[in-house]
Design an enzyme around this catalytic site. Structure first.
Site, PDB file in Angstrom:
ATOM      1  N   GLY A   8       5.262   3.338  -1.400  1.00  0.00           N
ATOM      2  CA  GLY A   8       4.805   3.671  -0.041  1.00  0.00           C
ATOM      3  C   GLY A   8       3.874   4.875  -0.070  1.00  0.00           C
ATOM      4  O   GLY A   8       3.847   5.697   0.849  1.00  0.00           O
ATOM      5  N   GLY A  11       1.297   5.871   2.901  1.00  0.00           N
ATOM      6  CA  GLY A  11       1.773   6.066   4.269  1.00  0.00           C
ATOM      7  C   GLY A  11       1.688   7.505   4.746  1.00  0.00           C
ATOM      8  O   GLY A  11       1.049   8.355   4.113  1.00  0.00           O
ATOM      9  N   GLN A  12       2.343   7.775   5.873  1.00  0.00           N
ATOM     10  CA  GLN A  12       2.263   9.092   6.526  1.00  0.00           C
ATOM     11  C   GLN A  12       2.693  10.221   5.583  1.00  0.00           C
ATOM     12  O   GLN A  12       1.993  11.222   5.449  1.00  0.00           O
ATOM     13  CB  GLN A  12       3.144   9.100   7.787  1.00  0.00           C
ATOM     14  CG  GLN A  12       3.084  10.414   8.562  1.00  0.00           C
ATOM     15  CD  GLN A  12       4.292  10.636   9.466  1.00  0.00           C
ATOM     16  OE1 GLN A  12       5.243   9.851   9.485  1.00  0.00           O
ATOM     17  NE2 GLN A  12       4.264  11.724  10.204  1.00  0.00           N
ATOM     18  N   ILE A  35       1.068  -1.280  -1.085  1.00  0.00           N
ATOM     19  CA  ILE A  35       0.980  -2.712  -0.781  1.00  0.00           C
ATOM     20  C   ILE A  35      -0.488  -3.027  -0.468  1.00  0.00           C
ATOM     21  O   ILE A  35      -1.215  -2.152   0.021  1.00  0.00           O
ATOM     22  CB  ILE A  35       1.906  -3.126   0.391  1.00  0.00           C
ATOM     23  CG1 ILE A  35       1.725  -2.212   1.604  1.00  0.00           C
ATOM     24  CG2 ILE A  35       3.366  -3.165  -0.055  1.00  0.00           C
ATOM     25  CD1 ILE A  35       2.409  -2.696   2.864  1.00  0.00           C
ATOM     26  N   TYR A 143      16.272   1.347  12.939  1.00  0.00           N
ATOM     27  CA  TYR A 143      15.758   2.383  12.024  1.00  0.00           C
ATOM     28  C   TYR A 143      16.925   3.268  11.559  1.00  0.00           C
ATOM     29  O   TYR A 143      17.106   3.497  10.362  1.00  0.00           O
ATOM     30  CB  TYR A 143      14.708   3.208  12.773  1.00  0.00           C
ATOM     31  CG  TYR A 143      14.108   4.361  11.999  1.00  0.00           C
ATOM     32  CD1 TYR A 143      13.213   4.150  10.969  1.00  0.00           C
ATOM     33  CD2 TYR A 143      14.419   5.680  12.344  1.00  0.00           C
ATOM     34  CE1 TYR A 143      12.647   5.217  10.287  1.00  0.00           C
ATOM     35  CE2 TYR A 143      13.851   6.749  11.667  1.00  0.00           C
ATOM     36  CZ  TYR A 143      12.971   6.508  10.634  1.00  0.00           C
ATOM     37  OH  TYR A 143      12.407   7.557   9.961  1.00  0.00           O
ATOM     38  N   LYS A 147      18.805   3.862   7.933  1.00  0.00           N
ATOM     39  CA  LYS A 147      18.869   5.209   7.330  1.00  0.00           C
ATOM     40  C   LYS A 147      20.302   5.579   6.948  1.00  0.00           C
ATOM     41  O   LYS A 147      20.540   6.128   5.867  1.00  0.00           O
ATOM     42  CB  LYS A 147      18.259   6.248   8.268  1.00  0.00           C
ATOM     43  CG  LYS A 147      16.735   6.155   8.401  1.00  0.00           C
ATOM     44  CD  LYS A 147      16.027   6.333   7.067  1.00  0.00           C
ATOM     45  CE  LYS A 147      14.526   6.293   7.150  1.00  0.00           C
ATOM     46  NZ  LYS A 147      13.907   6.193   5.814  1.00  0.00           N
TER      47      LYS A 147
HETATM   48  N1  SER Z   1       9.463  10.312  12.786  1.00  0.00           N
HETATM   49  C1  SER Z   1      10.415   9.230  12.818  1.00  0.00           C
HETATM   50  C2  SER Z   1      10.214   8.388  14.012  1.00  0.00           C
HETATM   51  O1  SER Z   1       9.833   8.916  15.027  1.00  0.00           O
HETATM   52  C3  SER Z   1      11.807   9.742  12.798  1.00  0.00           C
HETATM   53  O2  SER Z   1      12.173  10.109  11.517  1.00  0.00           O
HETATM   54  O3  SER Z   1      10.472   7.225  13.962  1.00  0.00           O
END
Ligand code: SER
Length: 326
Positions: A8, A11-12, A35, A143, A147
């Site tokens: 990844g 990404g950010q 990817i 999400y 986690k």
């Molecule tokens: N920055 C993430 C989000 O807003 C949280 O970890 O989904």
């Protein structure tokens, strides 16, 4: 010397962390795993090796680990919270299936693994103010479910198989480099872009919505320092609360107005993001990270705001109204 694979990496977090790791450990020792829909460009592509690594493909992870003699994996593949609600099956496949693949490769090939958790691993029943390290989690989002599962699976692999898994619970991350996509904390990045472009900011969250946030340089340092820390001091592994600042939309707006006095903000609420934000902590207690591996943030809201404004203005070639230190 470490040989690192970042999964990844475009990404950010990955796009900046890969460059930081290359600065520390050498460009050729840090593989940019990406990817095809998010191929690396520019400095990221030119400063070291790059390999296609889809985290849902365990065989491919193993091949790249063998080819580059990898001993440490930074697993940054994830969908952020709001976009994950639209694609829960994919969020699970990447967040949990992908982590399982990574941990299995790490077990077989003796790699250390860093996988970020998040403030999103907490839920409506969590104590919201100064959320302790060990407390009720029970997140309400997919999400968060991925986690918490990731935290537990990583601890299990450490206990059961001796895999060196370590991680932190990141707050909302703020940076002028790669924008986030589909997160709940993204507004705190977008607001700076509006401020430098002279646009009215449409805030998706209501006043009084407090969340923990962190400037990217502190977050990158945390990701490096925890992997370098002496594990004999660890009581925890997956995942440590880390914190540096907590604010609501009014506080960040008023801070930016200290440097951009004519900046305007209006509220246009996004019910999904509001619901997610309401279920997350207002602030985290990071005492355990401070005690077990000497975590300490460097930026607060004021120093982050000055740095964001200066750098975004540079990025967009805007020379007027340089923010002045008070
Ligand atoms: N920055 C993430 C989000 O807003 C949280 O970890 O989904």
């Amino acid at each position: 010397m470490k040989n690192i694979l970042v999964i990844g990496a475009t990404g950010q977090i990955g796009s900046e962390l890969t460059m930081k790791l290359r600065d520390i450990y050498g460009g050729s020792n840090v593989v940019c795993g990406y990817i095809p829909s998010a191929a690396p460009k520019g400095e990221l592509l030119e400063s070291g090796p790059a390999e296609i690594v889809d985290i849902t493909d365990a065989k491919r992870i193993a091949e790249v680990v063998d080819t580059h003699k990898i001993d440490t994996i930074y697993n940054l593949a994830a969908l952020l919270s709001a976009v994950a609600e639209a694609k829960p099956q994919l969020a699970w496949a990447i967040g949990v299936g992908g982590l399982f693949n990574t941990l299995e490769v790490a077990r077989e090939k003796n790699c250390a693994v860093f996988t970020p958790s998040s403030i999103g691993s907490f839920g409506p029943d969590t104590p919201h103010v100064k959320t302790p390290q060990d407390t009720i989690q029970r997140p309400a989002t997919i999400y968060g479910v991925t986690k918490v599962t990731g935290e537990m699976l990583s601890d299990y692999y450490a206990r059961r198989f001796g895999v060196d898994t370590r991680s932190v619970r990141f707050p909302g991350l703020i940076s002028y480099t790669t924008p986030p996509g589909g997160g709940t904390t993204d507004y705190a990045v977008d607001i700076y872009y509006s401020a430098v472009k002279g646009e009215t900011f449409k805030c998706p969250l209501k006043p009084g919505t407090f969340m923990d946030m962190m400037y990217m340089p502190d977050a990158l340092r945390a990701a490096v320092e925890i992997m370098e820390a002496d594990p004999s001091r660890f009581i925890h592994r997956n995942s440590f609360n880390i914190a540096s600042m907590s604010f609501d939309p009014e506080i960040i707006y008023n801070k930016i107005r200290e440097y951009v006095p004519d900046f305007k903000m209006v509220y246009e609420l996004d019910p999904l993001r509001q619901k997610i934000a309401d279920s997350w902590p207002d602030s985290l207690d990071d005492t355990c990270a401070r005690m077990e591996w000497d975590w300490k943030p460097e930026f607060d809201l004021d120093s982050m705001t000055r740095d964001m404004l200066v750098n975004l203005r540079k990025k967009f070639g805007i020379e007027v109204n340089e923010p002045q230190a008070r």
